[in-house]
Design a protein around this motif. Sequence first.
Motif, PDB file in Angstrom:
ATOM      1  N   SER A   1      -6.293   1.389   6.804  1.00 45.19           N
ATOM      2  CA  SER A   1      -6.652   1.665   8.033  1.00 45.19           C
ATOM      3  C   SER A   1      -6.698   0.442   9.099  1.00 45.19           C
ATOM      4  O   SER A   1      -6.684   0.567  10.335  1.00 45.19           O
ATOM      5  N   ALA A   2      -6.947  -0.935   8.519  1.00 43.97           N
ATOM      6  CA  ALA A   2      -7.016  -1.976   9.532  1.00 43.97           C
ATOM      7  C   ALA A   2      -6.322  -3.005   8.963  1.00 43.97           C
ATOM      8  O   ALA A   2      -6.992  -3.963   8.142  1.00 43.97           O
ATOM      9  N   PRO A   3      -5.068  -3.176   9.151  1.00 44.31           N
ATOM     10  CA  PRO A   3      -4.333  -2.441  10.166  1.00 44.31           C
ATOM     11  C   PRO A   3      -3.749  -1.235   9.248  1.00 44.31           C
ATOM     12  O   PRO A   3      -4.054  -1.051   7.994  1.00 44.31           O
TER      13      PRO A   3
ATOM     14  N   SER B   1       2.066  -2.738  -4.534  1.00 43.34           N
ATOM     15  CA  SER B   1       2.937  -2.564  -3.205  1.00 43.34           C
ATOM     16  C   SER B   1       2.110  -2.083  -1.923  1.00 43.34           C
ATOM     17  O   SER B   1       1.435  -0.991  -1.945  1.00 43.34           O
ATOM     18  N   GLU B   2       2.363  -2.901  -0.901  1.00 44.97           N
ATOM     19  CA  GLU B   2       1.845  -2.173   0.387  1.00 44.97           C
ATOM     20  C   GLU B   2       2.776  -2.535   1.633  1.00 44.97           C
ATOM     21  O   GLU B   2       3.416  -3.502   1.425  1.00 44.97           O
ATOM     22  N   SER B   3       2.584  -1.642   2.566  1.00 51.45           N
ATOM     23  CA  SER B   3       3.340  -1.917   3.871  1.00 51.45           C
ATOM     24  C   SER B   3       2.435  -1.777   4.927  1.00 51.45           C
ATOM     25  O   SER B   3       1.530  -0.718   4.920  1.00 51.45           O
ATOM     26  N   ILE B   4       2.388  -2.462   6.070  1.00 50.28           N
ATOM     27  CA  ILE B   4       1.708  -1.914   7.130  1.00 50.28           C
ATOM     28  C   ILE B   4       2.364  -1.973   8.363  1.00 50.28           C
ATOM     29  O   ILE B   4       3.743  -2.391   8.571  1.00 50.28           O
ATOM     30  N   ARG B   5       1.596  -1.571   9.473  1.00 46.85           N
ATOM     31  CA  ARG B   5       2.238  -1.236  10.824  1.00 46.85           C
ATOM     32  C   ARG B   5       1.834  -2.580  11.318  1.00 46.85           C
ATOM     33  O   ARG B   5       1.037  -3.125  11.440  1.00 46.85           O
TER      34      ARG B   5
END
Length: 271
Positions: A7-9, A49-53
Amino acid sequence: MRHLRLSAPDGVRYRPDEPSGVGVLALAGSSGRVDGERARVLAEQGALSESIRWFGGPGQSPGPWDVPVELFLERVEELRRECDRVVVCGTSFGAEAALLTGAFSSSVDAVAAFAPSDVVWSGVTPDGRSASHWTFDGRPLPCVALSASWRPDRDPPRFTELYRQSYGAAGKETIAAATIPVERVPEVVLVAGGDDRVWPSQEHAARVVARRQRHGLSTVVVRDDEAGHRTILPGERPVVGGARMERGGSEAADRRLGAAAWSHLLRLIGR
């Protein structure tokens, strides 16, 4: 595998049932979207694994300009707390960010850059202001400005010549200041299509290779002359939507390039 919402980001994280000890930060390109597909397929191979805006979210720049590199550095450190090795994987503007993150962080072990850039580029704000894609410590990073005189000669537009023209018009001092110090990244894999109609990613890749060679470093380059701007990895669905433009390639060629790159990605994440 568990799917967690950040959520953040704003973003997603995939936690494999049997983690390999490798963390991956996946960054999309100029859409700034969350690249959940890429994060998912890499998590299926054991990577956390992660991806963010990275723009357009709450408290973020509304577009791909003035984006703090610290945003990515913080995510790298989050992954590092749980992982022995961290890889940053980015596409297009996200590849630019990935290489910068690798150069700025000693916690990044490798970068996989799809449709890469060797320099920092400018973005153009809605009011016509030219602004660096990235900031660091509150200051814009030196960048290559896009040519104000260039106009597309077709609809939908292709932007390859805009980037070639802008690079050619920039002075040596500007290029030197804007060049990403890729020699600071321990390991680099570059993936580039020869029919990329967004920017000349194979030319960018060649300059990354040459700079690293001057520092005694090798670089893996995966190419397909018929592929376009958007590589499709095994297990991924094609990306649709985004800004109206020509991206080149075909689904078959873009999948072929992704298949060729796959073994190198698996090596980066220890498979």
